[in-house]
Enzyme design. Structure first.
Site, mmCIF file in Angstrom:
data_model
loop_
_atom_site.group_PDB
_atom_site.id
_atom_site.type_symbol
_atom_site.label_atom_id
_atom_site.label_comp_id
_atom_site.label_asym_id
_atom_site.label_seq_id
_atom_site.Cartn_x
_atom_site.Cartn_y
_atom_site.Cartn_z
ATOM 1 C CG MET A 5 -2.917 -7.362 9.333
ATOM 2 S SD MET A 5 -1.191 -7.182 9.085
ATOM 3 C CE MET A 5 -1.196 -6.517 7.471
ATOM 4 C CE1 TYR A 43 12.208 -38.189 -17.635
ATOM 5 C CE2 TYR A 43 14.296 -38.194 -18.839
ATOM 6 C CZ TYR A 43 13.376 -38.839 -18.009
ATOM 7 O OH TYR A 43 13.621 -40.106 -17.564
ATOM 8 N NE ARG A 45 -5.329 -4.748 -3.838
ATOM 9 C CZ ARG A 45 -5.981 -4.896 -2.698
ATOM 10 N NH1 ARG A 45 -5.338 -4.916 -1.571
ATOM 11 N NH2 ARG A 45 -7.272 -5.008 -2.682
ATOM 12 C CG HIS A 85 -4.060 -46.228 -1.793
ATOM 13 N ND1 HIS A 85 -5.194 -46.482 -2.539
ATOM 14 C CD2 HIS A 85 -3.035 -46.780 -2.469
ATOM 15 C CE1 HIS A 85 -4.871 -47.185 -3.598
ATOM 16 N NE2 HIS A 85 -3.555 -47.385 -3.589
ATOM 17 N NE ARG A 141 -5.330 3.468 3.866
ATOM 18 C CZ ARG A 141 -5.322 3.720 2.557
ATOM 19 N NH1 ARG A 141 -4.697 4.787 2.085
ATOM 20 N NH2 ARG A 141 -5.910 2.903 1.729
ATOM 21 C CE LYS A 179 -3.756 -0.536 2.458
ATOM 22 N NZ LYS A 179 -4.441 -0.710 3.761
ATOM 23 N N GLY A 193 -8.420 -7.838 4.435
ATOM 24 C CA GLY A 193 -9.254 -7.944 5.633
ATOM 25 C C GLY A 193 -8.540 -8.500 6.849
ATOM 26 C CB CYS A 241 9.589 -40.572 -12.650
ATOM 27 S SG CYS A 241 10.639 -41.701 -11.753
ATOM 28 C CB SER A 278 14.578 -41.688 -13.857
ATOM 29 O OG SER A 278 13.345 -41.092 -13.516
#
Ligand code: ADP
Ligand code: MG
Ligand code: MG
Length: 902
Positions: A109, A874, A343, A459, A98, A29, A107, A854, A786
Site C-alpha cells: 500500500m 488423537y 513492529r 494423485h 502513511r 503502524k 510494499g 485419520c 476414527s
C-alpha cells in the site's frame, strides 16, 4: 447508526490516545507509533485515521460524516504543537500520509512524504533550513513523484527516467551530486509529467494534497496487488487500512542527517547482534528502494555516536517491552534521532525457533509463550532438504510446488524402473504425465516425482505429500514420452538416466544436479543428531520447544502407515501408534493375481482358495507392523476401495484380448477379466461397492483380513512382544452394517486369540454423513471412532476430490466461497459440525469412547486446533507430519481461544 451518532463517532486518534492493542482500529503502524509515543520515545507527533473510516469510505465511496472535521481538529492541534502551519509559505509544516493495516502487507500500500509543499512553501522550507535550497527542492520533487505515482497513478518510470536524465546531464550516477538548480529543474520536469498524465496541474493547496493522499491510501486497500497478497496470506478482505498523518522529520538535510532500518536480532538466523542499514542524507523510502548503497548500521557509530548509542538503547527497550524481535525505521535529522516505525519483525522459520528459545533464556517469556510463537508451518519448512542455489542454476520449467523439498536424481519413466534403480542405490526422479495407484511402488522408491499434468490435489501431489516426498506436478512445458523413455523441455531432450533436480516448494525444475543440504531438524527427529551435543542453536531450540509441546498437549499423535518401514519412521518421529493402516497395498504388486482369482472365482471353493492364499501374505505384513509398533495401538482398516481398482483398465484388456485372438492364443482368462471389468464398472466408484459394502457382499473377504490381523497379533505377542490391534470398518453408514461385520469378526477373534492375552478392538470410521448423524446408535456397536475427514469432506460437500480441483476450486477460492481448500484444512462450519455432533452423541451413548481422526487433516495445523477443541483423543497423519501435529497439539493446549499468531 443515526446521523447524530455518525457525526459523533470517533474516527481520528492522536498518537497519545492509542496503544499497541488497538491494531484492529489503528492498524499495526498506528498502534505501534502510539505505543512508542506513550513509552516516551522520540516519535514525531501525528494522528491516525481509523480502519473504520476506511471501511466506511470503501462501502459508500465517500468519507464518512464527521471525518473531515475531526481531521481538521487534529491537524490544528498538530500545528499548534509544532508551531508551524500546513502550507505556511514562510515556515511550513509538512506531513507524511502513511497506510497501515492490521497485518503488515509489505510494499502493498501507499505512503506519501512531504505533503504540504508547493511552489511558495518550498522557498520557506529552504529559508527555515538555513538557506538549504537543495534540501527544499529535493523534498518537493519527492512529493510530486510520490503523490503522482500513488495518488494519481502516474507511471513511476516516467519520474525515474527524468531523474536519470538529470543525473546524466550532471555526469553522475548519484542523486547526491544534484544541486539545488538541478532539483529545481527536476521539479519542473516532474510537474510536466504530472500534467501530461492527469490533465491537471500539481495541486498547490496543501489541504487538498492531504485529503487526496488520505483517500488514495483508503483506496490502495483494494488495489489488485493488495487483494492478491491478502488472498495468499489469508488476510480477511474487509479489514481496511488505517491512515497515519505524521509530522515530517528530515533525513535529507545534509551529511549529519540520514535514515535507516534495523532489527533487534538477525531475522534470518535469530542470532543476537546489530542488524540494519543506514543511508546518510536521504529520506526513508530510499533505503528500501535501493537507490544508493546503504552502509551497515554499525558504521553509524563512527558517523554519529550519540544517535547510535541512543538507537541501541531504544532497541533494547523495545525488545524488553515487546518481548520479541522488533524491526524499526528511524531517521536522524541533524543529529536528532526520530523513531518512525516499529513492529514485531517477520523472521524465517529457523529464526522463529531460535529467538523463542533465546527469549526464554533471557527470562522475557515462558515456555508456553515460546510455543505459541512458533508454528507447524515453520517446523514443516525446517524439515525439508533445501537446494543450495548459490551457483548459477536456471530452471528449465516450472510447475506446481505440490509437495515441498528438494530432490535430484536420474530420470525414470516407469515405476518398475524406479524400483530397479533404487535397489541399486541410485537416486531417481519418477517422471510421468500423471501418476496412478499403480505407480505407488515407484513413488516410494523415487527421491522425487515430476508430472506434467495435474495440480495440488492430483494423485501425484496428494500421495507425495502423504509420504513427505518431493513432488512437482503440472509442469506443462515438459513433454513426456514414456514409451520412448524421454521428455523434452525448452528445446532439450532428457533421456532415462539423465539427472534432473526438482524443488517441490517453488515448483522449479532444473537440469543436472543441484547440491542439496539435508535438514538438521529431521536428523534430530530421527535420532541421529543429539540435541545436547549439537552446536546448532536451531536444533537445541526445536528440541526444547518440542519437549514442552509434548508435555503440554492433550491430543495424542499417531501416524498413517501401511508398511513396517513407514511404521518405524513414524515411531522415530514420535508417533504414539498407527491411526490408519490401509490394507489395499497388500493386494497390489505380485498379489494382484490372487485378487484376480478372487474376483473371477466361480465357486465358493475357488474364492476360498484365493483368500487362503492371501491370508499368510497379509499376516506377514501385519506381523512386521505390529513388531515395529510394539506396545502401541495399530488401527487397521479393512479393505476400502472398489475391487475393480485392482483390475487392469478396460481399454488395455480390450486390446489384449483382440491381439491375443488375432494370434490365435488362448484368451479365456483375459475374456473373463474383461467381462468382470465391464460388470463391475461404476459411474461413481466413490459412492459404489466399497468399504463395508464389500465385506457384506463378498463372503470371506473381511473374515480373511480379521483372521490375518488376529493371527499376527498372537504371533507377535507369543514372541514376547505386545500387539494392540484395532480393527476399523470403513464407510459405515448404519449401525446394522457394523453389527453384522462385528458379529463375524468377534467369532474369529475369539477363536484365534484364545488365551494369548491379545485384545482386539473393533471400531469404525465415521466418514459418511449418515454415520455422523447416527453416531449415538453406531457407538453402541463401536469401541472407537476414527473420523475419515477426507471422505466426510467429499460426501459432506457432495464433490469428489479427484474431479473438483481442476474443475472449479480455483473459482471458489477466487470468489471467497472457500478461504482455503476444505481438503487442506477442515471446514469447521459444515464438516467440522458433523465431527462435533458425532463426537458428542457417540460419547453420550458410550462414555469414554475413543475418538481419533485419520486423513490429511490430522497433520494440518488449523485442523489440529479444531480437533483439540472438539475433544478428540488423537490425530493421525503421515509420518512426516507427526512432529508438526505434536507441535500444534501443544500449541492448541496452551493457547487461549482466538489468539492470533500472525
Ligand atoms: P512502509 O509501510 O512501506 O514502510 P512507511 O509509511 O513506513 O511505508 O513510509 C515509507 C518511508 O518513509 C519509511 O522509510 C519511513 O520511515 C519514511 N517516513 C514516513 N513518515 C515519515 C516522516 N514523518 N518523516 C520522515 N520520514 C518518514
Ligand atoms: Mg515502513
Ligand atoms: Mg475413506
Amino acid at each position: 447508526m443515526t446521523s447524530q451518532e455518525t457525526v459523533d463517532h470517533k474516527y481520528v486518534y492522536d498518537f497519545a490516545e492509542g496503544n499497541r492493542d488497538l491494531k484492529d482500529l489503528l492498524g499495526g503502524k498506528g498502534a505501534n507509533l502510539a505505543e512508542m509515543t506513550n513509552l516516551g520515545l522520540p516519535v514525531p507527533p501525528g494522528f491516525t485515521i481509523t480502519t473504520e473510516a476506511c471501511q466506511a469510505y470503501l462501502a459508500t465511496g465517500r468519507e464518512p460524516d464527521g471525518l473531515a472535521g475531526q481531521i481538521e481538529a487534529h491537524l490544528e492541534s498538530l500545528e499548534r504543537g509544532m508551531g508551524r502551519r500546513l502550507g505556511d509559505p514562510h515556515d511550513p509544516l509538512l506531513v507524511s500520509v502513511r497506510s497501515g493495516a492490521k497485518f503488515s502487507m509489505p510494499g502493498m500500500m501507499e505512503t506519501v512524504l512531504n505533503v504540504g509543499l508547493n511552489d511558495r512553501s518550498v522557498v520557506g522550507l529552504a529559508a527555515q533550513a538555513g538557506g538549504n535550497e537543495r534540501f527544499a527542492w529535493d523534498s518537493y520533487r519527492r512529493l510530486i513523484q510520490m503523490f503522482g505515482k500513488t495518488v494519481c497513478e502516474v507511471p513511476g518510470e516516467e519520474f525515474e527516467h527524468a531523474l536519470d536524465e538529470a543525473k546524466r546531464a550532471r555526469g553522475t550516477t548519484s542523486d547526491l551530486d544534484l544541486d539545488a538548480d538541478d532539483l529545481r529543474g527536476l521539479v519542473d520536469a516532474y510537474k510536466k509529467i504530472f500534467l501530461k498524465h492527469t490533465g491537471r496541474d500539481f495541486p498547490q493547496e496543501p489541504r487538498e494534497q492531504l485529503d487526496l493522499a488520505i483517500r488514495a491510501v483508503f483506496e490502495s486497500w483494494n488495489a489488485e496487488r493488495a487483494v492478491l497478497y491478502r488472498r495468499q496470506e489469508r488476510i480477511p478482505a474487509d479489514l481496511g487500512t488505517a491512515v497515519n498523518v505524521v509530522a515530517m522529520v528530515f533525513g535529507n538535510l545534509g551529511p549529519d542527517s540520514g535514515t535507516g532500518v534495523a532489527f533487534t536480532r538477525d531475522p534470518a538466523s535469530g542470532a543476537q547482534g546489530i542488524y540494519g542499514d543506514y543511508l546518510a542524507n536521504a529520506q526513508g523510502e530510499d533505503v528500501v528502494a535501493g537507490i544508493r548503497n546503504t552502509v551497515p548500521l554499525q558504521d553509524l557509530e563512527r558517523l554519529d555516536k550519540r544517535s547510535y548509542d541512543e538507537l541501541l538503547d531504544i532497541m533494547a527497550r523495545l525488545e524488553g517491552h515487546y518481548r520479541d524481535l522488533c524491526d524499526i525505521e528511524f531517521t536522524i535529522e541533524r543529529g536528532k534521532l526520530w523513531m518512525l516505525q516499529t513492529r514485531v519483525g517477520k523472521r524465517t522459520a529457523a529464526a522463529a525457533f531460535v529467538i523463542a528459545g533465546q527469549l526464554v533464556d533471557e527470562g522475557l517469556i515462558d515456555l508456553d509463550e515460546a510455543l505459541h510463537r512458533v508454528n507447524g508451518a515453520q517446523l514443516a519448512q525446517l524439515m525439508f532438504p533445501r537446494f543450495q542455489l548459490d551457483h548459477d542454476f536456471e530452471p528449465v520449467a516450472r510447475g506446481v510446488g505440490a509437495s515441498p523439498g528438494a530432490a535430484s536424481g536420474k530420470v525414470v519413466f516407469t515405476s518398475a524402473r524406479a524400483v530397479e534403480l533404487a535397489a541399486e542405490g541410485e537416486a531417481v526422479i519418477l517422471v510421468r504425465r500423471e501418476t496412478n495407484p499403480d505407480d505407488l511402488n515407484g513413488m516410494i522408491a523415487a527421491r522425487g516425482i515430476l508430472t506434467s499434468r495435474g495440480g495440488k490435489t492430483s494423485h501425484a501431489a496428494v500421495v507425495a505429500r502423504g509420504m513427505g516426498k518431493t513432488c512437482v506436478s503440472g509442469a506443462d512445458e515438459i513433454d513426456v514420452n514414456v514409451p520412448a523413455k524421454r521428455f523434452t523441455v525448452a528445446g532439450q531432450t532428457v533421456h532415462e538416466g539423465d539427472v534432473v533436480s526438482i524443488d517441490g516448494t517453488t515448483g522449479k525444475v532444473y537440469l543436472g544436479e543441484v547440491p542439496v543440504t539435508p535438514s538438521e531438524v529431521v536428523r534430530y527427529f530421527e535420532g541421529t543428531l543429539d540435541p545436547h551435543e549439537a552446536d546448532d542453536a536451531l536444533v537445541k531450540a526445536v528440541h526444547r520447544i518440542m519437549t514442552h509441546a509434548d508435555a503440554a498437549r492433550r491430543l495424542a499423535v499417531r501416524a498413517n502407515a501401511d508398511t513396517g518401514t513407514d511404521a518405524a519412521r513414524a515411531r522415530r518421529f514420535g508417533a504414539q501408534g498407527i491411526g490408519l493402516c490401509r490394507t489395499e497395498h497388500m493386494f497390489l504388486g505380485d498379489r494382484r493375481e490372487l485378487v484376480e482369482r478372487l474376483i473371477l472365482a466361480r465357486t465358493d471353493t475357488e474364492r476360498a482358495d484365493a483368500l487362503a492364499a492371501l491370508l499368510p501374505l497379509q499376516r506377514d505384513d501385519f506381523v512386521e507392523i505390529f513388531r515395529e509398533m510394539d506396545g502401541l495401538p495399530v488401527t487397521v482398516r479393512l479393505i476400502d476401495p472398489p475391487l475393480h481398482e485392482f483390475l487392469p483398465p478396460l481399454e488395455q484388456l480390450a486390446v489384449d484380448v483382440a491381439v491375443a485372438q488375432e494370434r490365435g492364443e488362448d484368451v479365456a482368462k483375459e475374456e473373463a477379466l474383461l467381462a468382470a471389468v465391464r460388470r463391475m464398472h461404476e459411474e461413481n466408484p466413490m459412492l459404489g461397492l466399497r468399504g463395508v459394502r464389500l465385506g457384506l457382499v463378498i463372503p470371506g473377504l473381511f473374515a480373511m483380513q480379521v483372521r490375518a490381523i488376529a493371527e499376527a497379533a498372537v504371533r507377535v505377542t507369543r514372541d514376547g512382544g505386545s500387539a494392540c490391534p484395532e480393527i476399523m470398518v470403513p464407510l459405515v453408514g448404519a449401525v446394522q452394517e457394523l453389527e453384522t461385520v462385528r458379529a463375524e469378526a468377534e467369532k474369529i477373534i475369539a477363536e484365534v486369540v484364545g488365551d494369548s492375552g491379545v485384545e482386539v478392538l473393533i471400531g469404525t470410521m465415521i466418514e459418511v454423513p449418515r454415520a455422523a448423524l447416527t453416531a449415538g446408535q453406531i457407538a453402541e456397536a463401536a469401541q472407537f471412532f476414527s473420523f475419515g475427514t477426507n471422505d466426510l469432506t467429499q460426501m459432506g460437500w457432495g464433490f469428489s476430490r479427484d474431479d473438483v480441483e481442476g474443475a472449479f476450486f480455483w473459482r471458489y477460492l477466487e470468489l471467497g466461497i472457500f478461504g482455503i481448500s476444505p481438503f487442506e484444512s477442515i471446514d469447521r462450519d459444515g464438516v467440522g459440525r458433523l465431527v462435533r455432533i458425532a463426537a458428542e452423541e457417540g460419547r453420550a451413548a458410550r462414555p469414554g469412547l475413543k475418538l481419533g481422526v485419520c486423513g490429511e487433516h490430522g497433520g494440518d495445523p488449523e485442523s489440529v486446533h479444531f480437533f483439540h477443541s472438539v475433544g478428540l483423543d488423537y490425530v493421525s497423519c503421515s509420518p512426516f507430519r507427526v512432529p508438526v501435529a505434536r507441535l500444534e497439539a501443544g500449541r492448541a493446549a496452551v493457547e487461549t481461544v482466538g489468539s492470533d499468531s500472525r
